[in-house]
Design a protein around this motif. Structure first.
Motif, PDB file in Angstrom:
ATOM      1  N   LEU A   1       0.634  -1.215   0.111  1.00  0.00           N
ATOM      2  CA  LEU A   1      -0.011  -0.039  -0.048  1.00  0.00           C
ATOM      3  C   LEU A   1       0.915   1.347   0.178  1.00  0.00           C
ATOM      4  O   LEU A   1       0.405   2.289   0.309  1.00  0.00           O
ATOM      5  N   GLY A   2       2.147   0.853  -0.327  1.00  0.00           N
ATOM      6  CA  GLY A   2       3.010   2.277  -0.120  1.00  0.00           C
ATOM      7  C   GLY A   2       3.670   2.565   0.859  1.00  0.00           C
ATOM      8  O   GLY A   2       4.257   3.837   1.088  1.00  0.00           O
TER       9      GLY A   2
ATOM     10  N   ASN B   1       7.131   2.143  -4.078  1.00  0.00           N
ATOM     11  CA  ASN B   1       5.771   2.021  -4.121  1.00  0.00           C
ATOM     12  C   ASN B   1       5.256   3.750  -3.276  1.00  0.00           C
ATOM     13  O   ASN B   1       4.157   3.710  -3.181  1.00  0.00           O
TER      14      ASN B   1
ATOM     15  N   GLN C   1       1.533   8.848   1.082  1.00  0.00           N
ATOM     16  CA  GLN C   1       2.121   7.953   2.186  1.00  0.00           C
ATOM     17  C   GLN C   1       3.239   8.618   2.682  1.00  0.00           C
ATOM     18  O   GLN C   1       3.686   8.475   3.721  1.00  0.00           O
TER      19      GLN C   1
ATOM     20  N   ARG D   1      -3.163   1.782  -3.904  1.00  0.00           N
ATOM     21  CA  ARG D   1      -2.417   2.750  -4.016  1.00  0.00           C
ATOM     22  C   ARG D   1      -2.413   3.784  -5.187  1.00  0.00           C
ATOM     23  O   ARG D   1      -2.095   4.740  -5.020  1.00  0.00           O
TER      24      ARG D   1
ATOM     25  N   LYS E   1      -3.184   7.514  -5.177  1.00  0.00           N
ATOM     26  CA  LYS E   1      -2.416   8.424  -6.012  1.00  0.00           C
ATOM     27  C   LYS E   1      -3.520   9.238  -6.949  1.00  0.00           C
ATOM     28  O   LYS E   1      -3.252  10.522  -7.165  1.00  0.00           O
TER      29      LYS E   1
END
Length: 246
Positions: free
Chosen positions: A24-25, A113, A118, A184, A188
């Motif tokens: 998930l970064g 990622n 994040q 993710r 973004k």
């Protein structure tokens, strides 16, 4: 011994603060191992794990990302018997936000990622922990409280976006993993929308064997009308955002 102890503590901190999910970064084990090794290598005379933890959070709270973090110079030439492979390159990979570089050939960014949202959450938690540690580093109990008190994520924001993942029982796990890998990209896409800041929480809440929830904190520019929001990703696929009034 010190390395293992500090790494174990930092991993637990990342888990408790909801910063541990590479897919998930956020942080993964390799990222934190490299960061911990860097601290140990740059403070070889320090024998106290508490002191190393203070150095860890103080240094990385002030790190000037996207300045790359690495344990050794990047090896551009392949070793004997190893095929030639692409290695991380600052000019080519300048868009990477938090480059934490693997030491062995081929050198790669282990935190590829990490996105804007994040990185914002990671920096916020690093800064807060660093400040609190400097106040309480003389007390082991206070130290534990600082590092292992659960994140107050759901008290920080007035608005949240809830993502519901739901499928038939026999198909749920496959569907869940597919959605997890795409989240993710959703984060973004939302971050590209002006006047909105996204604060993802990399944990899933399972209501049943067929349903799970994922949450993001939302912050809007002052005066923005949030009762109706149309959000699109780069491929012009629409996401429906429901405004929930409490």
């Amino acid at each position: 011994r010190l390395f293992r102890l500090v790494l174990f503590t930092v991993k637990e901190w990342a888990n408790v603060k909801a910063l541990y999910s590479n897919v998930l970064g956020f942080f993964g084990g390799i990222n934190l191992a490299i960061m911990t090794a860097w601290i140990c290598m740059n403070h070889p005379q320090v024998e106290s794990p508490t002191a190393l933890l203070v150095f860890f959070f103080r240094r990385f709270a002030s790190w000037k990302w996207p300045e790359p973090l690495g344990l050794n110079p990047i090896q551009t030439k392949n070793p004997p018997g190893v095929p030639n492979m692409a290695v991380w390159d600052h000019n080519r990979d300048h868009f990477h936000l938090m480059p934490i570089l693997t030491p062995a050939y081929p050198c790669m960014n282990s935190s590829y990622n990490v996105g804007i949202s994040q990185l914002r959450r990671i920096q916020e938690e690093l800064n807060q922990t660093s400040i609190e540690l400097q106040r309480s580093s003389q007390s082991q109990q206070l130290l534990r409280n600082v590092l292992f008190t659960k994140s107050d994520f759901f008290q920080r924001y007035l608005h949240f976006l809830q993502v519901t993942i739901e499928a038939d029982t026999e198909d749920f796990q496959e569907h869940f993993l597919r959605c997890q890998n795409k989240l993710r990209f959703l984060v973004k896409s939302l971050e590209c929308k002006q006047d909105i800041q996204i604060w993802p929480y990399p944990r899933f809440f399972h209501e049943s064997a067929q349903k799970a929830y994922f949450f993001m904190g939302l912050r809007f520019s002052h005066g923005m009308d949030i009762t109706t929001i149309s959000l699109h990703d780069h491929e012009q696929q629409q996401f429906d955002v429901k405004y929930v009034s409490q």
